[in-house]
Design a protein around this motif. Structure first.
Motif, PDB file in Angstrom:
ATOM      1  N   UNK A  89       4.205  25.527  -4.549  1.00 45.39           N
ATOM      2  CA  UNK A  89       3.605  26.324  -3.481  1.00 45.39           C
ATOM      3  C   UNK A  89       4.634  26.535  -2.375  1.00 45.39           C
ATOM      4  N   UNK A  90       4.343  27.449  -1.475  1.00 46.35           N
ATOM      5  CA  UNK A  90       5.295  27.796  -0.427  1.00 46.35           C
ATOM      6  C   UNK A  90       5.664  26.594   0.435  1.00 46.35           C
ATOM      7  N   UNK A  94       9.413  25.185   0.689  1.00 46.60           N
ATOM      8  CA  UNK A  94      10.064  25.240   2.001  1.00 46.60           C
ATOM      9  C   UNK A  94      10.477  23.846   2.452  1.00 46.60           C
ATOM     10  N   UNK A  95       9.658  22.837   2.125  1.00 43.64           N
ATOM     11  CA  UNK A  95      10.012  21.468   2.502  1.00 43.64           C
ATOM     12  C   UNK A  95      11.298  21.025   1.803  1.00 43.64           C
ATOM     13  N   UNK A  96      11.406  21.333   0.512  1.00 43.61           N
ATOM     14  CA  UNK A  96      12.631  21.005  -0.227  1.00 43.61           C
ATOM     15  C   UNK A  96      13.825  21.701   0.414  1.00 43.61           C
ATOM     16  N   UNK A  97      13.626  22.977   0.811  1.00 40.77           N
ATOM     17  CA  UNK A  97      14.714  23.728   1.456  1.00 40.77           C
ATOM     18  C   UNK A  97      15.145  23.060   2.755  1.00 40.77           C
ATOM     19  N   UNK A  98      14.184  22.579   3.535  1.00 44.04           N
ATOM     20  CA  UNK A  98      14.516  21.928   4.808  1.00 44.04           C
ATOM     21  C   UNK A  98      15.223  20.595   4.583  1.00 44.04           C
ATOM     22  N   UNK A  99      14.855  19.893   3.532  1.00 40.36           N
ATOM     23  CA  UNK A  99      15.484  18.603   3.255  1.00 40.36           C
ATOM     24  C   UNK A  99      16.981  18.741   2.997  1.00 40.36           C
ATOM     25  N   UNK A 100      17.378  19.874   2.415  1.00 38.21           N
ATOM     26  CA  UNK A 100      18.807  20.088   2.144  1.00 38.21           C
ATOM     27  C   UNK A 100      19.400  21.133   3.093  1.00 38.21           C
ATOM     28  N   UNK A 119      14.219  29.629   9.832  1.00 37.08           N
ATOM     29  CA  UNK A 119      13.155  28.620   9.797  1.00 37.08           C
ATOM     30  C   UNK A 119      11.866  29.164   9.186  1.00 37.08           C
ATOM     31  N   UNK A 120      11.873  30.444   8.793  1.00 36.73           N
ATOM     32  CA  UNK A 120      10.633  31.045   8.283  1.00 36.73           C
ATOM     33  C   UNK A 120      10.269  30.459   6.921  1.00 36.73           C
ATOM     34  N   UNK A 121       9.043  30.009   6.814  1.00 35.38           N
ATOM     35  CA  UNK A 121       8.551  29.343   5.611  1.00 35.38           C
ATOM     36  C   UNK A 121       8.776  30.174   4.350  1.00 35.38           C
ATOM     37  N   UNK A 122       8.417  31.439   4.409  1.00 39.09           N
ATOM     38  CA  UNK A 122       8.508  32.293   3.223  1.00 39.09           C
ATOM     39  C   UNK A 122       9.951  32.484   2.776  1.00 39.09           C
ATOM     40  N   UNK A 123      10.869  32.663   3.721  1.00 38.67           N
ATOM     41  CA  UNK A 123      12.277  32.850   3.375  1.00 38.67           C
ATOM     42  C   UNK A 123      12.866  31.585   2.766  1.00 38.67           C
TER      43      UNK A 123
END
Length: 240
Positions: A89-90, A94-100, A119-123
Motif C-alpha cells: 500500500x502507499x 512510502x515508509x520504506x522510501x523514508x527509511x532509506x 516528502x509527498x507520500x504518492x511520489x
C-alpha cells in the motif's frame, strides 16, 4: 565534472542503503527521475520512472504473493489478498522510501520541488516501486526477491499477526514501558507541511521527556504510528 562526481557519490550511498550495487547505474537514475523533471528537461517518457514503476508494482505484488502463499499454507485466498493489500500500500511503500531517504535523491521538476514533492507520500511510494523495477531490470527475479524481502518481511509478519500493518506499533511501544510506574509515553506534533488537501504531519514520541523516535504521515494517527515504529526499530538496534 564535479556535478557528475557528486551524483555518483549520492547514488553509491543509496546503493549501500538498498544493499544492492547496480551494474548499470542508468537503471537507478531513471528510477529516481520523476515525470516533472523529465518533462521540464525534455527528456521524453522513457527517461522518467513511470515505466519502471509499472514494472515494479507487478514484481512487488508477485513477490509478496509468493511469500504469503508459501509462508501461510492454511490461509484462504481472501485472507491472503487482504494481507497483501495492507503490505503493498502507499503508506508502506512510502515508509520504506523514508527509511532509506529516497526523497534526498529524487530528480524533480521545479514545481514539484517547490511544493514539497520530496516528502509527498504518492511520489515516494511510486519511486519505491520504480526502484524495485530497476533492481529487477539490472539483475534477476531471485536477487530482487531477496532485496525486497529484506525490507518488507517484518511488515508482512506484523500484518499477519495484528490484522493491520499500522495498527499496533503504538500498543507495542506502550507495552515495552508499561511496567515502569509514573511514566508515560507522549506524542507531540513537530510541524505540519503542505496544503490542506495534501498535508504532511511530523510527529515525535517521547518517554519521560526523552525522544524515542519520529515519523511522518498524512494524518496525525498515521504520523504517531510511524513515530512509534521508528522508536521500536531504534530500541531493537540498541538491544542487538
Amino acid at each position: 565534472m564535479r556535478q557528475v562526481d557528486e551524483m555518483e557519490k549520492k547514488l553509491k550511498t543509496l546503493e549501500e542503503k538498498l544493499n544492492y550495487s547496480f551494474k548499470d547505474k542508468k537503471n537507478l537514475t531513471i528510477a529516481l527521475t520523476h515525470t516533472s523533471y523529465a518533462n521540464e528537461n525534455k527528456l521524453g517518457i522513457i527517461s522518467s520512472n513511470e515505466r519502471l514503476e509499472f514494472l515494479g508494482d507487478a514484481i512487488l505484488n508477485l513477490i509478496v504473493s509468493q511469500y504469503l502463499y508459501k509462508k501461510y499454507p492454511n490461509y484462504s485466498e481472501g485472507e491472503l489478498t487482504k494481507i497483501r493489500a495492507k503490505v503493498v500500500c502507499e503508506s508502506s511503500l512510502a515508509y520504506v522510501a523514508r527509511e532509506i531517504c529516497v526523497g534526498d535523491y529524487l530528480l524533480l521538476g521545479k514545481g514539484e520541488e517547490s511544493t514539497g514533492g520530496r516528502e509527498r507520500e504518492s511520489i515516494l511510494a511510486d519511486t519505491t516501486e520504480a526502484i524495485i523495477g530497476a533492481v529487477y531490470m539490472d539483475s534477476d527475479f531471485k536477487t530482487t526477491n531477496e532485496c525486497l524481502l529484506d525490507k518488507f518481511e517484518k511488515d508482512i509478519v506484523k500484518a499477519v499477526a495484528n490484522g493491520d500493518l499500522f495498527s499496533d506499533y503504538k500498543t507495542e511501544l506502550q507495552e515495552k514501558y508499561q511496567k515502569q510506574a509514573n511514566s508515560k509515553i507522549k506524542y507531540s506534533i513537530l510541524k505540519e507541511e503542505g496544503p490542506e488537501h495534501d498535508k504532511i504531519f511530523f510527529m515525535n514520541v517521547f518517554f519521560n521527556e526523552k525522544l524515542l523516535g519520529s515519523g511522518k504521515g498524512r494524518n496525525k494517527k498515521e504520523a504517531e504510528q510511524m513515530a512509534a515504529k521508528q522508536a521500536l526499530s531504534l530500541l531493537g538496534d540498541q538491544n542487538e
